[in-house]
Design a protein around this motif. Structure first.
Motif, PDB file in Angstrom:
ATOM      1  N   GLY A  50       0.904  -1.306  -0.041  1.00 35.55           N
ATOM      2  CA  GLY A  50      -0.030  -0.091  -0.004  1.00 35.55           C
ATOM      3  C   GLY A  50       0.808   1.374   0.016  1.00 35.55           C
ATOM      4  N   SER A  51       2.198   1.063   0.096  1.00 34.18           N
ATOM      5  CA  SER A  51       3.015   2.366  -0.045  1.00 34.18           C
ATOM      6  C   SER A  51       3.195   2.883  -1.284  1.00 34.18           C
ATOM      7  CB  SER A  51       4.381   2.221   0.608  1.00 34.18           C
ATOM      8  OG  SER A  51       5.152   1.016   0.100  1.00 34.18           O
ATOM      9  N   VAL A  52       3.450   4.142  -1.414  1.00 35.05           N
ATOM     10  CA  VAL A  52       3.730   4.733  -2.881  1.00 35.05           C
ATOM     11  C   VAL A  52       5.127   4.171  -3.506  1.00 35.05           C
ATOM     12  CG1 VAL A  52       4.038   6.888  -3.855  1.00 35.05           C
ATOM     13  CG2 VAL A  52       2.460   6.904  -2.137  1.00 35.05           C
ATOM     14  N   SER A  53       5.031   3.648  -4.695  1.00 35.34           N
ATOM     15  CA  SER A  53       6.345   3.096  -5.081  1.00 35.34           C
ATOM     16  C   SER A  53       7.172   3.903  -6.072  1.00 35.34           C
ATOM     17  CB  SER A  53       6.074   1.593  -5.714  1.00 35.34           C
ATOM     18  OG  SER A  53       5.140   1.875  -6.799  1.00 35.34           O
ATOM     19  N   ASP A  54       6.622   5.217  -6.384  1.00 35.95           N
ATOM     20  CA  ASP A  54       7.141   6.096  -7.306  1.00 35.95           C
ATOM     21  C   ASP A  54       6.816   7.466  -6.906  1.00 35.95           C
ATOM     22  OD1 ASP A  54       8.650   6.036 -10.610  1.00 35.95           O
ATOM     23  OD2 ASP A  54       7.749   7.536  -9.943  1.00 35.95           O
ATOM     24  N   LEU A  55       7.780   8.360  -6.647  1.00 32.89           N
ATOM     25  CA  LEU A  55       7.447   9.762  -6.127  1.00 32.89           C
ATOM     26  C   LEU A  55       7.451  10.635  -7.280  1.00 32.89           C
ATOM     27  CD1 LEU A  55       9.430   9.517  -2.878  1.00 32.89           C
ATOM     28  CD2 LEU A  55       6.965   9.395  -3.154  1.00 32.89           C
ATOM     29  N   THR A  56       7.749  10.179  -8.758  1.00 33.06           N
ATOM     30  CA  THR A  56       7.757  11.258  -9.666  1.00 33.06           C
ATOM     31  C   THR A  56       6.621  12.289  -9.628  1.00 33.06           C
ATOM     32  OG1 THR A  56       8.788   9.399 -10.987  1.00 33.06           O
ATOM     33  CG2 THR A  56       8.285  11.520 -12.162  1.00 33.06           C
TER      34      THR A  56
END
Ligand code: ADP
Ligand code: MG
Length: 399
Positions: free
Chosen positions: A33-39
């Motif tokens: 459930g965590s964000v895997s790409d912060l772009t």
């Protein structure tokens, strides 16, 4: 087409005011459930910082995925709040709704220096239908509207288009403005030679691009699965290659119109489409793919020819990988074009990459920072180049 941007706002438009910002936090989530790409989160920081520096209180709306008008807990924006807080270095409060009195209260209680992130706009059925009642409820959340969600700007949705009917000023954020400058420069042609590279899977999505660029580009290089449809129109044997049968006649018309402008591969890397394995891959002439094999990349001769043309360009637009670049062994064509694009950028050319998979390909090649601009909007950038504007741009204040 010219629209006001956040830099055109008066200090009094921002100071102490609730600034409703449509962002594109349609981020990939990992299994936990965590964000895997912060772009996409990082892309919004310049606008957020500018608004906060000028005393504005940002209230953020975004969609995530396609929940189809229902609350789908796995598509909540809640996981974005902590990563945004970390990136921005400011507290981010999350409220799990968008159209409620709770959300409005949170917006009025918001203090300078804090950010409010609201829930997924697509949990409401009226978002994607641009329901005016939903747009009005979104409008209660802010005193000023900024669209900084370039990737959603081709959608006539309530949080992109409808909301701007009820909040004024309504302006473009820095991300949207940067995209419009880069893509707008290409629409008007730019410095020549202007070379367009088209690839990827579906011609259907890219007819508008071909039409736009046949008039302005000096060369259009065609690779990827798209090339198979053109080769088929030229009477080549395409074996098991991905060919878009419905588009063969159209490809034939483009070939007749394009003359020397269109450049097709002369050789191809082919393999068994059932078990594509680079160990069994061979290179064949572009007109003679064996009956049981499929073309999965452009061949070495085409790689050289395409790269040489790209290296001589002063302006480049690239959309669509040259092959099945996700599989090792079929990424050489894409990697060579990426390198050639980086080289001509270093020599002073203006180079733009559009399309989700193409952006992934340039990242895979480690060259995202070696080109002039990588568009954050897949469909939006292609639609803008084909049409010259987008619904979410039209909705903003004229400059
Ligand atoms: P973008 O997202 O950049 O607009 P597309 O979605 O049109 O690009 O196309 C990308 C996809 O096309 C990739 O998944 C890639 O593997 C596929 N592709 C490219 N060339 C071929 C080919 N020769 N055969 C099958 N698939 C291909
Ligand atoms: Mg794609």
């Amino acid at each position: 087409m010219l629209r006001k941007s956040v830099a055109d706002l008066a200090p009094s438009d921002l100071d102490g005011r609730r600034v409703l910002i449509r962002v594109d936090y349609n981020v990939p989530l990992a299994a936990d459930g965590s964000v895997s790409d912060l772009t996409r989160v990082r892309a919004t920081l310049p606008t957020l910082r500018y608004v906060m520096k000028n005393g504005g209180r940002p209230v953020l709306l975004s969609h995530l995925g396609r929940p189809k008008g229902e609350v789908v807990p796995s598509m909540s924006l809640a996981p974005v709040a902590p990563v945004l807080a970390e990136e921005l270095g400011a507290p981010v409060r999350f409220v799990p709704s968008t159209d409620t009195d709770d959300a409005v209260r949170a917006s009025t209680e918001l203090q300078p220096g804090q950010v409010l992130l609201l829930e997924n706009t697509r949990f409401l059925p009226g978002e994607t239908t641009n329901d005016p009642a939903v747009a009005e409820r979104f409008a209660r959340l802010g005193d000023v509207f900024i669209n900084d969600a370039f990737g959603s700007t081709h959608r006539a949705h309530a949080s992109v288009v409808g909301v701007a009917d009820h909040v004024r000023p309504a302006v473009a954020g820095f991300l949207v403005q940067r995209e419009l400058e880069a893509l707008g420069g290409l629409r008007s042609g730019g410095k020549r030679p202007f070379v367009v590279i088209l690839g990827g899977a579906k011609i259907g999505d890219k007819i508008g691009l071909l039409e736009t660029f046949l008039g302005t580009a000096d060369r259009i290089l065609i690779g990827g699965a798209m090339a198979n449809t053109f080769l088929s129109a030229m009477g080549a044997s395409t074996g098991q290659s991905l060919v878009e049968r419905d588009a063969v006649a159209l490809a034939g018309r483009f070939l007749a119109m394009g003359g020397d402008t269109l450049v097709l591969p002369t050789d191809l890397v082919v393999a068994d489409p059932g078990a594509p394995d680079s160990a069994g891959a061979v290179v064949v002439a572009a007109d003679s793919v064996p009956q049981d094999l499929a073309a999965l990349d452009i061949g070495p001769e085409s790689r050289e020819a395409f790269s040489a043309i790209v290296r001589g360009a002063k302006t480049v637009f690239w959309n669509g990988p040259m092959g099945l670049f996700e599989k090792p062994g079929f990424d050489a064509g894409t990697a060579s074009v990426a390198r050639a694009t980086a080289e001509c950028t270093a020599a002073g050319a203006f180079t733009v990459i559009g399309g989700g998979d193409s952006a992934a390909a340039i990242r895979q090649a480690g060259l995202s920072d070696a080109v002039s601009h990588v568009s954050t909007g897949g469909g939006a950038s292609l639609e803008f180049l084909a049409q010259g504007s987008l619904p979410g741009i039209e909705a903003l204040d004229p400059a």
